[in-house]
Scaffold this active site. Structure first.
Site, PDB file in Angstrom:
ATOM      1  N   TYR A  17      33.086 -60.506  56.829  1.00 24.28           N
ATOM      2  CA  TYR A  17      33.141 -59.301  57.631  1.00 24.28           C
ATOM      3  C   TYR A  17      34.683 -59.384  58.238  1.00 24.28           C
ATOM      4  O   TYR A  17      35.213 -58.041  58.182  1.00 24.28           O
ATOM      5  CB  TYR A  17      32.333 -59.530  58.857  1.00 24.28           C
ATOM      6  CG  TYR A  17      31.931 -58.515  59.819  1.00 24.28           C
ATOM      7  CD1 TYR A  17      31.397 -57.386  59.453  1.00 24.28           C
ATOM      8  CD2 TYR A  17      32.706 -58.695  60.936  1.00 24.28           C
ATOM      9  CE1 TYR A  17      31.268 -56.275  60.328  1.00 24.28           C
ATOM     10  CE2 TYR A  17      32.560 -57.447  61.997  1.00 24.28           C
ATOM     11  CZ  TYR A  17      31.609 -56.190  61.404  1.00 24.28           C
ATOM     12  OH  TYR A  17      31.519 -55.273  62.309  1.00 24.28           O
ATOM     13  N   ILE A  76      29.265 -54.123  70.588  1.00 29.30           N
ATOM     14  CA  ILE A  76      28.555 -52.819  71.196  1.00 29.30           C
ATOM     15  C   ILE A  76      26.978 -53.119  70.835  1.00 29.30           C
ATOM     16  O   ILE A  76      26.516 -53.556  70.074  1.00 29.30           O
ATOM     17  CB  ILE A  76      28.975 -51.741  70.246  1.00 29.30           C
ATOM     18  CG1 ILE A  76      30.665 -51.929  70.197  1.00 29.30           C
ATOM     19  CG2 ILE A  76      28.306 -50.515  70.501  1.00 29.30           C
ATOM     20  CD1 ILE A  76      31.152 -51.619  71.633  1.00 29.30           C
TER      21      ILE A  76
HETATM   22  P1  NDP Z   1      23.747 -50.552  62.620  1.00 34.82           P
HETATM   23  O1  NDP Z   1      23.350 -51.667  61.594  1.00 34.82           O
HETATM   24  O2  NDP Z   1      23.059 -50.351  63.851  1.00 34.82           O
HETATM   25  O3  NDP Z   1      24.071 -49.116  61.748  1.00 34.82           O
HETATM   26  C1  NDP Z   1      24.443 -49.003  60.508  1.00 34.82           C
HETATM   27  C2  NDP Z   1      24.184 -47.935  59.549  1.00 34.82           C
HETATM   28  O4  NDP Z   1      24.805 -47.986  58.422  1.00 34.82           O
HETATM   29  C3  NDP Z   1      22.687 -48.212  59.358  1.00 34.82           C
HETATM   30  O5  NDP Z   1      21.899 -47.071  59.497  1.00 34.82           O
HETATM   31  C4  NDP Z   1      22.844 -48.684  58.100  1.00 34.82           C
HETATM   32  O6  NDP Z   1      21.433 -48.809  57.178  1.00 34.82           O
HETATM   33  C5  NDP Z   1      23.643 -47.940  57.270  1.00 34.82           C
HETATM   34  N1  NDP Z   1      24.244 -48.391  56.155  1.00 34.82           N
HETATM   35  C6  NDP Z   1      24.310 -49.836  56.054  1.00 34.82           C
HETATM   36  N2  NDP Z   1      24.683 -50.153  54.508  1.00 34.82           N
HETATM   37  C7  NDP Z   1      24.989 -48.902  54.054  1.00 34.82           C
HETATM   38  C8  NDP Z   1      25.595 -48.261  52.857  1.00 34.82           C
HETATM   39  N3  NDP Z   1      25.734 -49.109  51.666  1.00 34.82           N
HETATM   40  N4  NDP Z   1      25.753 -47.003  52.708  1.00 34.82           N
HETATM   41  C9  NDP Z   1      25.165 -46.085  53.637  1.00 34.82           C
HETATM   42  N5  NDP Z   1      25.084 -46.659  54.957  1.00 34.82           N
HETATM   43  C10 NDP Z   1      24.535 -47.862  55.176  1.00 34.82           C
HETATM   44  O7  NDP Z   1      25.534 -50.811  62.958  1.00 34.82           O
HETATM   45  P2  NDP Z   1      26.407 -50.573  64.294  1.00 34.82           P
HETATM   46  O8  NDP Z   1      26.020 -49.192  64.375  1.00 34.82           O
HETATM   47  O9  NDP Z   1      26.173 -51.575  65.058  1.00 34.82           O
HETATM   48  O10 NDP Z   1      27.625 -50.418  63.540  1.00 34.82           O
HETATM   49  C11 NDP Z   1      28.428 -49.403  62.834  1.00 34.82           C
HETATM   50  C12 NDP Z   1      29.664 -49.836  62.568  1.00 34.82           C
HETATM   51  O11 NDP Z   1      30.386 -50.326  63.395  1.00 34.82           O
HETATM   52  C13 NDP Z   1      29.786 -50.648  61.426  1.00 34.82           C
HETATM   53  O12 NDP Z   1      31.042 -50.709  60.582  1.00 34.82           O
HETATM   54  C14 NDP Z   1      30.156 -52.030  62.231  1.00 34.82           C
HETATM   55  O13 NDP Z   1      30.888 -53.011  61.417  1.00 34.82           O
HETATM   56  C15 NDP Z   1      30.921 -51.728  63.208  1.00 34.82           C
HETATM   57  N6  NDP Z   1      31.120 -52.542  64.604  1.00 34.82           N
HETATM   58  C16 NDP Z   1      29.923 -52.643  65.210  1.00 34.82           C
HETATM   59  C17 NDP Z   1      30.156 -53.586  66.293  1.00 34.82           C
HETATM   60  C18 NDP Z   1      28.682 -53.785  67.048  1.00 34.82           C
HETATM   61  O14 NDP Z   1      28.988 -54.716  68.123  1.00 34.82           O
HETATM   62  N7  NDP Z   1      27.712 -53.308  67.042  1.00 34.82           N
HETATM   63  C19 NDP Z   1      31.118 -54.198  66.602  1.00 34.82           C
HETATM   64  C20 NDP Z   1      32.438 -53.967  65.881  1.00 34.82           C
HETATM   65  C21 NDP Z   1      32.189 -52.965  64.523  1.00 34.82           C
HETATM   66  P3  NDP Z   1      20.338 -49.724  57.255  1.00 34.82           P
HETATM   67  O15 NDP Z   1      19.738 -49.490  58.803  1.00 34.82           O
HETATM   68  O16 NDP Z   1      19.564 -49.557  56.183  1.00 34.82           O
HETATM   69  O17 NDP Z   1      21.054 -51.125  57.268  1.00 34.82           O
END
Ligand code: NDP
Length: 245
Positions: free
Chosen positions: A154, A187
């Site tokens: 990651y 988050i």
């Molecule tokens: P979530 O897992 O809640 O949401 C991510 C979404 O992306 C889900 O709907 C997921 O689908 C979808 N997804 C996963 N793989 C793919 C793919 N191959 N193609 C298209 N869509 C996909 O994540 P967050 O909202 O927490 O995170 C969003 C972003 O923020 C990410 O990049 C994460 O790394 C980054 N981030 C988050 C932090 C946190 O604390 N939450 C901290 C720092 C960065 P499915 O539900 O099927 O998995």
């Protein structure tokens, strides 16, 4: 409304931070196209956003597949005729210590987080170059800046996104395109819900503001960065982490 009639693509926008950013963009008047693999919740998200009175398109798309990305971008262009904003948000984790990390854990995280960002940036920037304007926002992580035990894949993917952001910002600046990244800390979403309570309370200890962030905290910054209010900002990585970094 600072984004009235703009057209935005948000990847991974069916839930979590992506969904909140899509809603915030719509509240500011932008039409939104969402790419996500979670087709179960895409329809619900689509309904929620269209109730805000903007145009919405949801497409089942795996960001790690260039052909699926090209198809999704073509659908967006067919419906909305232009693309002003791209938010590369889709991301996954497969946490484990490096010595236990399988090749698949490494490949999958790099494919979704880093290659997915490359796929969308390459495809959409061609359109933005022709338009001579655009805003690209990549969702990195503070882990890409400071590292974290159990997150080698990651951290590498998010550090890669930071390098990609800085390079594409330089390449695309002469064409009127801004490229920035947000590096969130902890988050509260489904991604972090799965962490054990002891890990969460340890994390809270190192956050100077003494609370976890919300998707709205990130969405507020995202709206600013993709708006004309941030026209002179490019190539930046902005931490939103309650003071950790
Ligand atoms: P979530 O897992 O809640 O949401 C991510 C979404 O992306 C889900 O709907 C997921 O689908 C979808 N997804 C996963 N793989 C793919 C793919 N191959 N193609 C298209 N869509 C996909 O994540 P967050 O909202 O927490 O995170 C969003 C972003 O923020 C990410 O990049 C994460 O790394 C980054 N981030 C988050 C932090 C946190 O604390 N939450 C901290 C720092 C960065 P499915 O539900 O099927 O998995």
């Amino acid at each position: 409304m600072i984004l009235k009639d703009k057209v935005a693509i948000v990847t991974g926008g069916a839930r979590g931070i992506g969904k909140e950013m899509a809603i915030s963009l719509a509240r500011e008047g932008a039409n939104v196209a969402i790419a996500d693999i979670n087709t179960q919740i895409l329809t619900e998200t689509e309904k929620e956003i269209s109730s805000l009175g903007v145009g919405v398109l949801t497409v089942a798309c795996d960001v790690s597949s260039l052909s699926e990305v090209e198809e999704m971008v073509n659908k967006t262009l067919d419906k909305f005729k232009k693309i002003d904003i791209l938010i590369n948000n889709a991301g996954i984790t497969r946490d484990t210590l490096l010595v236990r990390m399988s090749e698949d854990d490494w490949d999958k995280v790099l494919a979704v987080n880093l290659k997915g960002t490359f796929n969308y940036t390459k495809t959409v920037s061609k359109i933005m170059i022709k338009q001579r304007s655009g805003k690209i926002l990549n969702i990195a992580s503070i882990i890409g800046l400071i590292g974290n035990i159990g997150q080698a894949n990651y951290a590498a993917s998010k550090a890669g996104i930071i390098g990609l952001t800085k390079t594409t910002a330089k390449e695309l600046a002469p064409r009127g395109i801004n490229v920035n990244a947000i590096a969130p800390g902890f988050i509260q979403t489904e991604m972090t819900k799965a962490l054990p309570e002891r890990v969460k309370s340890k994390m809270l200890e190192v956050i100077p503001l003494k609370r976890f962030g919300s998707p709205t905290d990130v969405a507020n910054l995202a709206v600013f960065l993709v708006s004309e209010n941030a026209a002179y900002i490019t190539g930046q990585v902005i931490c939103i982490d309650g003071g950790i970094v």
